[in-house]
Design a protein around this motif. Structure first.
Motif, PDB file in Angstrom:
ATOM      1  N   ALA A 127       0.832  -1.202   0.000  1.00 26.97           N
ATOM      2  CA  ALA A 127       0.000   0.000   0.000  1.00 26.97           C
ATOM      3  C   ALA A 127       0.864   1.248   0.000  1.00 26.97           C
ATOM      4  O   ALA A 127       0.557   2.233  -0.681  1.00 26.97           O
ATOM      5  N   LEU A 128       1.963   1.211   0.759  1.00 23.15           N
ATOM      6  CA  LEU A 128       2.850   2.370   0.821  1.00 23.15           C
ATOM      7  C   LEU A 128       3.542   2.586  -0.516  1.00 23.15           C
ATOM      8  O   LEU A 128       3.725   3.718  -0.967  1.00 23.15           O
ATOM      9  N   GLU A 129       3.917   1.491  -1.182  1.00 23.79           N
ATOM     10  CA  GLU A 129       4.538   1.608  -2.492  1.00 23.79           C
ATOM     11  C   GLU A 129       3.552   2.196  -3.493  1.00 23.79           C
ATOM     12  O   GLU A 129       3.903   3.083  -4.291  1.00 23.79           O
ATOM     13  N   ALA A 130       2.289   1.716  -3.475  1.00 23.12           N
ATOM     14  CA  ALA A 130       1.264   2.252  -4.368  1.00 23.12           C
ATOM     15  C   ALA A 130       1.035   3.728  -4.100  1.00 23.12           C
ATOM     16  O   ALA A 130       0.811   4.518  -5.018  1.00 23.12           O
ATOM     17  N   PHE A 131       1.110   4.095  -2.814  1.00 25.26           N
ATOM     18  CA  PHE A 131       0.949   5.493  -2.412  1.00 25.26           C
ATOM     19  C   PHE A 131       1.996   6.361  -3.107  1.00 25.26           C
ATOM     20  O   PHE A 131       1.683   7.409  -3.667  1.00 25.26           O
ATOM     21  N   GLY A 132       3.246   5.903  -3.113  1.00 22.62           N
ATOM     22  CA  GLY A 132       4.316   6.664  -3.751  1.00 22.62           C
ATOM     23  C   GLY A 132       4.190   6.706  -5.254  1.00 22.62           C
ATOM     24  O   GLY A 132       4.440   7.733  -5.884  1.00 22.62           O
ATOM     25  N   ILE A 133       3.784   5.590  -5.878  1.00 19.36           N
ATOM     26  CA  ILE A 133       3.643   5.547  -7.330  1.00 19.36           C
ATOM     27  C   ILE A 133       2.529   6.474  -7.784  1.00 19.36           C
ATOM     28  O   ILE A 133       2.663   7.190  -8.785  1.00 19.36           O
ATOM     29  N   ASP A 134       1.426   6.492  -7.059  1.00 24.94           N
ATOM     30  CA  ASP A 134       0.328   7.378  -7.436  1.00 24.94           C
ATOM     31  C   ASP A 134       0.715   8.842  -7.272  1.00 24.94           C
ATOM     32  O   ASP A 134       0.213   9.709  -7.992  1.00 24.94           O
ATOM     33  N   TYR A 135       1.601   9.125  -6.324  1.00 23.74           N
ATOM     34  CA  TYR A 135       2.082  10.499  -6.194  1.00 23.74           C
ATOM     35  C   TYR A 135       2.899  10.880  -7.423  1.00 23.74           C
ATOM     36  O   TYR A 135       2.810  12.003  -7.923  1.00 23.74           O
ATOM     37  N   LYS A 136       3.692   9.932  -7.936  1.00 27.37           N
ATOM     38  CA  LYS A 136       4.451  10.195  -9.160  1.00 27.37           C
ATOM     39  C   LYS A 136       3.507  10.432 -10.334  1.00 27.37           C
ATOM     40  O   LYS A 136       3.747  11.296 -11.185  1.00 27.37           O
ATOM     41  N   ARG A 137       2.447   9.642 -10.393  1.00 24.17           N
ATOM     42  CA  ARG A 137       1.461   9.841 -11.467  1.00 24.17           C
ATOM     43  C   ARG A 137       0.832  11.230 -11.356  1.00 24.17           C
ATOM     44  O   ARG A 137       0.657  11.928 -12.365  1.00 24.17           O
ATOM     45  N   PHE A 138       0.492  11.620 -10.136  1.00 23.40           N
ATOM     46  CA  PHE A 138      -0.079  12.943  -9.923  1.00 23.40           C
ATOM     47  C   PHE A 138       0.879  14.031 -10.397  1.00 23.40           C
ATOM     48  O   PHE A 138       0.480  14.979 -11.076  1.00 23.40           O
ATOM     49  N   GLU A 139       2.148  13.900 -10.050  1.00 19.55           N
ATOM     50  CA  GLU A 139       3.136  14.904 -10.459  1.00 19.55           C
ATOM     51  C   GLU A 139       3.271  14.980 -11.979  1.00 19.55           C
ATOM     52  O   GLU A 139       3.427  16.062 -12.547  1.00 19.55           O
ATOM     53  N   THR A 140       3.206  13.827 -12.629  1.00 15.18           N
ATOM     54  CA  THR A 140       3.299  13.797 -14.084  1.00 15.18           C
ATOM     55  C   THR A 140       2.129  14.538 -14.714  1.00 15.18           C
ATOM     56  O   THR A 140       2.290  15.307 -15.669  1.00 15.18           O
ATOM     57  N   ILE A 141       0.934  14.320 -14.183  1.00 16.00           N
ATOM     58  CA  ILE A 141      -0.256  15.023 -14.676  1.00 16.00           C
ATOM     59  C   ILE A 141      -0.131  16.518 -14.409  1.00 16.00           C
ATOM     60  O   ILE A 141      -0.465  17.357 -15.257  1.00 16.00           O
ATOM     61  N   GLN A 142       0.352  16.874 -13.232  1.00 15.95           N
ATOM     62  CA  GLN A 142       0.520  18.281 -12.874  1.00 15.95           C
ATOM     63  C   GLN A 142       1.476  18.980 -13.834  1.00 15.95           C
ATOM     64  O   GLN A 142       1.198  20.092 -14.310  1.00 15.95           O
ATOM     65  N   ARG A 143       2.599  18.338 -14.154  1.00 19.95           N
ATOM     66  CA  ARG A 143       3.562  18.927 -15.083  1.00 19.95           C
ATOM     67  C   ARG A 143       2.961  19.080 -16.478  1.00 19.95           C
ATOM     68  O   ARG A 143       3.208  20.076 -17.172  1.00 19.95           O
ATOM     69  N   ALA A 144       2.174  18.104 -16.883  1.00 22.04           N
ATOM     70  CA  ALA A 144       1.537  18.183 -18.198  1.00 22.04           C
ATOM     71  C   ALA A 144       0.577  19.367 -18.261  1.00 22.04           C
ATOM     72  O   ALA A 144       0.549  20.111 -19.256  1.00 22.04           O
ATOM     73  N   LEU A 145      -0.192  19.567 -17.214  1.00 21.74           N
ATOM     74  CA  LEU A 145      -1.116  20.706 -17.176  1.00 21.74           C
ATOM     75  C   LEU A 145      -0.360  22.034 -17.200  1.00 21.74           C
ATOM     76  O   LEU A 145      -0.798  23.003 -17.835  1.00 21.74           O
ATOM     77  N   GLN A 146       0.765  22.093 -16.493  1.00 23.72           N
ATOM     78  CA  GLN A 146       1.567  23.312 -16.500  1.00 23.72           C
ATOM     79  C   GLN A 146       2.053  23.625 -17.909  1.00 23.72           C
ATOM     80  O   GLN A 146       2.071  24.790 -18.323  1.00 23.72           O
ATOM     81  N   ARG A 147       2.432  22.593 -18.654  1.00 26.35           N
ATOM     82  CA  ARG A 147       2.848  22.811 -20.049  1.00 26.35           C
ATOM     83  C   ARG A 147       1.678  23.308 -20.886  1.00 26.35           C
ATOM     84  O   ARG A 147       1.827  24.214 -21.701  1.00 26.35           O
ATOM     85  N   PHE A 148       0.511  22.679 -20.707  1.00 30.51           N
ATOM     86  CA  PHE A 148      -0.663  23.056 -21.493  1.00 30.51           C
ATOM     87  C   PHE A 148      -1.051  24.509 -21.232  1.00 30.51           C
ATOM     88  O   PHE A 148      -1.346  25.270 -22.164  1.00 30.51           O
ATOM     89  N   TYR A 149      -1.036  24.904 -19.963  1.00 35.64           N
ATOM     90  CA  TYR A 149      -1.409  26.269 -19.613  1.00 35.64           C
ATOM     91  C   TYR A 149      -0.311  27.282 -19.962  1.00 35.64           C
ATOM     92  O   TYR A 149      -0.590  28.436 -20.284  1.00 35.64           O
ATOM     93  N   GLY A 150       0.951  26.857 -19.889  1.00 31.33           N
ATOM     94  CA  GLY A 150       2.042  27.820 -19.953  1.00 31.33           C
ATOM     95  C   GLY A 150       2.705  28.010 -21.304  1.00 31.33           C
ATOM     96  O   GLY A 150       3.419  28.994 -21.504  1.00 31.33           O
ATOM     97  N   GLU A 151       2.493  27.074 -22.254  1.00 25.83           N
ATOM     98  CA  GLU A 151       3.195  27.172 -23.531  1.00 25.83           C
ATOM     99  C   GLU A 151       2.271  27.735 -24.610  1.00 25.83           C
ATOM    100  O   GLU A 151       1.161  27.248 -24.809  1.00 25.83           O
ATOM    101  N   GLU A 152       2.755  28.751 -25.308  1.00 25.29           N
ATOM    102  CA  GLU A 152       1.933  29.481 -26.270  1.00 25.29           C
ATOM    103  C   GLU A 152       1.492  28.628 -27.456  1.00 25.29           C
ATOM    104  O   GLU A 152       0.478  28.922 -28.093  1.00 25.29           O
ATOM    105  N   ARG A 153       2.222  27.565 -27.751  1.00 27.62           N
ATOM    106  CA  ARG A 153       1.873  26.760 -28.920  1.00 27.62           C
ATOM    107  C   ARG A 153       0.572  25.976 -28.730  1.00 27.62           C
ATOM    108  O   ARG A 153       0.007  25.484 -29.709  1.00 27.62           O
ATOM    109  N   TYR A 154       0.115  25.876 -27.480  1.00 23.92           N
ATOM    110  CA  TYR A 154      -1.142  25.173 -27.221  1.00 23.92           C
ATOM    111  C   TYR A 154      -2.301  26.161 -27.102  1.00 23.92           C
ATOM    112  O   TYR A 154      -2.128  27.276 -26.600  1.00 23.92           O
TER     113      TYR A 154
END
Length: 342
Positions: free
Chosen positions: A260-287
């Protein structure tokens, strides 16, 4: 054409869907008569190679009829989707020099590594592959009831990969495909948690029990982005999350709660990946930036409630999670393609 229709009435059609993960291969089979599925089968093989058992399972179903189609989900790490179809415009998004590309739905482009596709075809050369489907097409098909509405975020969660997209009124506005490391097991003590940064100038990682390392990071004083500074705060928040987890589960957090603790950490990584993707979508003029309030997750692996909570509390998104049988969805897409080809 008439002969084809006669043959179709006489014989069953067989559709095979193959999905490979880092540890196993799932194979779904559908036998159809006309548009009706008369029998479905599924087997999971604990190998990523083509085993004798896998070949026997597939060929035993193909022997039912001369009409069959074999499809697989593209497992390539180097792939993605771009909100344009022009090769010239696409160069502004990524290097396509060694990529295979396809204009999808006359509006957006799918691309993938040619060497990885060649390797995939060699892997399955014993029975051949008719269709290779992008995860973005699977996601679009799976959320067909949603993608034609207002701009929303869509995520396909596989064991070690995330496909992330923003669709609005059927148009792709953003696409990102990322690898998420799942092999790492969280250390026993939260003071020993290490975290790999991807921000510029942040080096390889930081150990929370070595506070001096923060002072030694080159370029930290020169960071020009508040997002980079927020990354440091994220470490503290994550450490607090782990501490809370241990307090809630006591000794069981280590003795029986390792998975459960390992899954907890992996899901946090997934969350961070989604967060970074959203930052790119909002922040880059080409989108074509559009504010999104909803995220629809196609869960092929089994994400925890923690990931949903991260997205709701940190990014203020409304989250809908649907379980997806990827091999079954690949079969559905193969059926659709075969019908259009007639």
């Amino acid at each position: 054409m008439r002969l084809s229709k006669v043959i179709e009435r006489l014989y069953l059609k067989v559709f095979v869907g193959i999905v490979v993960t880092p540890h196993e291969t799932a194979v779904s089979v559908a036998l159809t008569k006309g548009n009706e599925v008369v029998q479905s089968k599924k087997e999971t093989f604990e190998t990523t190679a083509v085993s004798e058992a896998m070949v026997n399972f597939i060929e035993s179903n193909l022997s039912e009829t001369p009409l069959y189609y074999i499809a697989c989900l593209n497992p390539a790490e180097s792939q993605g989707a771009i909100p344009v179809c022009s090769e010239k415009e696409a160069e502004a998004y990524t290097d396509l020099s060694t990529a295979l590309t396809l204009c999808h739905d006359k509006g957006w482009m799918l691309y993938t590594s040619k060497p990885e596709v060649d390797a995939l075809q060699r892997r399955y050369r014993s029975f051949g592959v008719d269709f290779i489907f992008s995860p973005f097409v699977v996601m679009e098909h799976f959320f067909a009831d949603k993608v034609n509405a207002e701009a929303s975020l869509y995520v396909l969660v596989q064991e070690s990969q995330l496909s992330i997209a923003v669709f609005e009124e059927g148009r792709l506005l953003f696409g990102d495909h990322a690898h998420v490391e799942t092999e790492e097991v969280l250390p026993e003590e939260e003071t020993h948690i290490s975290f790999d940064f991807e921000g510029e100038g942040l080096g390889e990682g930081i150990h929370l029990d070595d506070i001096d390392a923060i002072d030694d990071l080159e370029g930290l004083d020169d960071l020009g982005s508040i997002e980079d500074l927020d990354a440091i705060e994220d470490i503290d928040e994550f450490a607090e999350e782990i501490s809370d987890f241990r307090e809630q589960h006591g000794e069981d957090a280590d003795a029986h709660g390792g998975d459960a603790l390992e899954a907890f950490g992996i899901d946090y990584k997934r969350f961070e990946t989604i967060q970074r993707a959203l930052q790119r979508f909002y922040g880059e003029e080409r989108y074509e930036n559009k504010f999104v309030e909803n995220v629809y997750i196609a869960d092929a692996f089994g994400v925890s409630d923690d990931m949903k909570r991260y997205l709701e509390e940190e990014l203020f998104l409304k989250v809908v999670i649907r379980h997806i049988d990827l091999a079954g969805e690949v079969v559905k897409l193969a059926k659709r393609e075969a019908e259009h080809a007639v």
